[in-house]
Design an enzyme around this catalytic site. Structure first.
Site, PDB file in Angstrom:
ATOM      1  N   SER A 177     110.542  82.399 -37.336  1.00 65.56           N
ATOM      2  CA  SER A 177     110.642  82.268 -35.894  1.00 65.56           C
ATOM      3  C   SER A 177     110.029  83.501 -35.218  1.00 65.56           C
ATOM      4  O   SER A 177     108.894  83.876 -35.510  1.00 65.56           O
ATOM      5  CB  SER A 177     112.105  82.046 -35.495  1.00 65.56           C
ATOM      6  OG  SER A 177     112.218  81.640 -34.156  1.00 65.56           O
TER       7      SER A 177
ATOM      8  N   ASP B  37     109.148  70.849 -36.181  1.00 66.96           N
ATOM      9  CA  ASP B  37     109.695  72.085 -35.625  1.00 66.96           C
ATOM     10  C   ASP B  37     109.147  72.293 -34.209  1.00 66.96           C
ATOM     11  O   ASP B  37     107.933  72.388 -34.024  1.00 66.96           O
ATOM     12  CB  ASP B  37     109.300  73.250 -36.539  1.00 66.96           C
ATOM     13  CG  ASP B  37     109.895  74.584 -36.115  1.00 66.96           C
ATOM     14  OD1 ASP B  37     110.377  74.702 -34.977  1.00 66.96           O
ATOM     15  OD2 ASP B  37     109.865  75.520 -36.942  1.00 66.96           O
TER      16      ASP B  37
END
Length: 297
Positions: free
Chosen positions: A162, A221
């Site tokens: 991330s 995602d």
């Protein structure tokens, strides 16, 4: 198109534009899980005095348990966390950056306006990630350079999930430009990385580290689709390794210059079909109790 890249396992190669079934890439899966565990451990507020006692399931794996922790950092302004460690068995120096695990990290994520990566150059980079990386770059770089001299045959691996993925990629780029010999010893493995800069920056990154970078994305995602391309001209650098489903079938993206993100990779997923569950599932990692965190995604 980026050239075929060796992944560090004998006879394992991924070629841009190619699909691979899960059964064909078990060795690649092992690498994904290995570096995801490092990324997970980075998000657990490990302190040097406590070793690996506080990072949950991630600390129980041999990949993490067998490293010698060399440096940790936990900086509030500009916010960043991570560690440098050495895995003597794998002959690797690992630089792992933590993801969004503190509420204030959201301020870093949301600082999406760009700033010049190099003064006077027309390439923009995410200002939040730029500040967080530059806040500890000197410290991390000094330690990496020292370890490179101490272990001259070890590879240097930058990794993160991330926000940590974006910071890992930017940190690697910064240090490759400053540390002699690092470019020939570096690998970058990121997971669920948001877009880091504009098309000019992506092109510059690919020229420097495109053949050493594995930007892993997971199915649908949503974080990898942020910031959106229409905002300040954001686009991804290469090389995308798209985990197409929970089984781990792979498609290797072909984006090598500008904003030519491969329409057959993760960008093929409509934004409204994306789910945050995929940001938390990279072949089963990170585990649910991965960190004693204020906040995590």
């Amino acid at each position: 198109m980026l050239a075929g890249q060796s992944l560090g396992y004998k006879n394992v190669r991924l070629l841009p534009g190619h699909h691979y079934s899960a059964n064909q890439v078990k060795d690649v899966h092992a690498l994904v899980q290995k570096y995801m565990r490092y990324s997970t451990a980075a998000s657990s507020f490990v302190e040097l005095k406590d070793g690996w006692t506080s990072c949950g399931i991630a600390c129980n794996s041999p990949d993490v348990r067998n490293v010698a922790l060399n440096l940790t950092w936990h900086v509030d302004v500009p916010l960043s966390d991570g560690f440098v460690a050495v895995h003597h068995g794998d002959k690797e120096i690992v630089v792992a950056w933590a993801g969004t695990h503190r509420y204030r990290a959201l301020l870093t994520d949301l600082a999406v306006f760009t700033r010049p990566y190099i003064a006077g150059a027309s390439m923009g980079v995410h200002s939040g990630f730029f500040d967080s990386v530059n806040g500890v770059d000197a410290l991390v770089g000094q330690r990496v350079e020292m370890l490179m001299a101490e272990f001259p045959d070890y590879m240097v691996v930058f990794t993160g999930h991330s926000k940590g993925g974006a910071e890992a990629a930017l940190s690697a780029l910064n240090l490759v430009r400053r540390i002699e010999g690092l470019k020939h010893r570096v690998k970058v493995w990121t997971f669920g990385e948001p877009r880091l800069g504009d098309a000019q920056f992506a092109t510059f990154y690919n020229r420097q580290l495109g053949t050493a970078t594995y930007r892993v994305t997971s199915a649908a995602d949503p974080v990898v689709a942020m910031p959106p391309q229409f905002l300040f001209g954001y686009c991804h650098h290469g090389m995308e390794v798209w985990l197409m489903n929970a089984k781990g079938d792979i498609y290797v993206g072909q984006n090598s210059t500008g904003c030519l993100e491969d329409p057959h990779a993760s960008s093929s997923v409509d934004f409204y079909d994306r789910s945050i569950k995929w940001h938390k599932n990279y072949l089963g990692l990170p585990p649910p109790d991965h960190a004693d965190a204020e906040f995590s995604w």
